[in-house]
Design a protein around this motif. Sequence first.
Motif: not given
Length: 411
Positions: A223-235, A281-287, A308-309
């Motif tokens: 049993l493996i915990l399902q990977s979760e996809i998280i999307y966020g925008s810059v900042g 604390s403040s997302l960047m594209l490189k994260h 992008p935002k």
Amino acid sequence: MAAVTELSFLLFALINNIHAAEQIIVQQERWSYTFKLPNNTNSCLISRSVGEEKLVLWNTSDLWSINSSVPEDLKQRLVSSVETSSYTILNLTHSDSGPYREECWTEGNVTHDNNITITVCSLIISFGFTVIFGETVDLSCEGAADNLDVQWLKRDSRYEQETWSRVFGDNMTSVMDNVRGRYQVVTNTSALRVSNVRNTDLTRYRCLVMYQQQCIFSNTVELILQSEIIYGSVGETAVLPCTVADSTDEQPPRWSNLLSGQELHNQTVPSVDQNYSLVFSSLMLKHSGLYSCAVPKRWQQYYLVVCPKFGPPAVELFSEGEEVTLRCRDWRKGTLQNWFIKSHRTEGRIFSVTYKSMSRVSRYNNDGTLVISNMSVGDAGEYWCVVNDLYDYQCVSTERTVLVYNKPFGI
């Protein structure tokens, strides 16, 4: 004085019983098994019970006794290494299945006492099964059929080697991890049903298919915990919780970015809070990356994609039972679109829109459109179309559409 003596005897019996707890080892036919004994002992004995008879395989004080009762065919498959205090049975057969015991003495006192049950199976296969916390899953027992005895085992995390314990007792009630009632065997399929999946359930399970007291087949399900996809925008701020960690872990969880191969426990951006969550604390594209929170024998992963935002979302109304088509206007050749949903049903978290997660997704096209049929009230929410570059999988743009349920007039 007599009370003290009796108490000492009870404590000794309890400690001896703990050390002599049964360990179950499952090996495939023609494989080998190695007994590893402690080095700081004067003498050790490895024996096997055959009915009422005790068959001595090794006695370190007299390793190869002339009067040994070990059958010749088995003696030819026994290999010892005095330097490492290890003793191996080669080319295992079904006849090697049974209870074994390790006993060691130092200056006349028992310092090592271990009971092992070895089960030799004709064939062993393994596969993984992804889950999310709280759901109920059925772990299939491949090869099970009528008139065959099926036994379910669960990996015992107390031991470094792959050791197993019985999931059920004779009365078919769970005897592990206080999960009485959460584990059941499905009558028609012999599958193991695990209800309300928790941290302690994230391990390996093994089904033994027995015929005339021989294991003819075994399959292992992890049993493996399902990977979760998280999307966020810059900042924006993003928090990746580490839900596989608990108070029983001897070491704190370790975060790493699997794409870069970098451990993050000494990083300030992102940081790890007191609950072991990874905080941006403040997302960047490189994260953008694949982040893993791991403790011994358990882990969970997040795909974090920073876009992008975001612009303001579009709003569309829908009615019960109708078909809705959502369009991803920024889609073009050389890109790949993915659809996600954020709603009250998912507690505000973003999840992939797939055939598995949403049965009414009738078409997931390659032209930037998503078609959902037979809409219901529960389908309301914010739908995200994320466009990724096919070459580096970086987020190019994101569009959002809020679907609002249009109540019939007069209700």
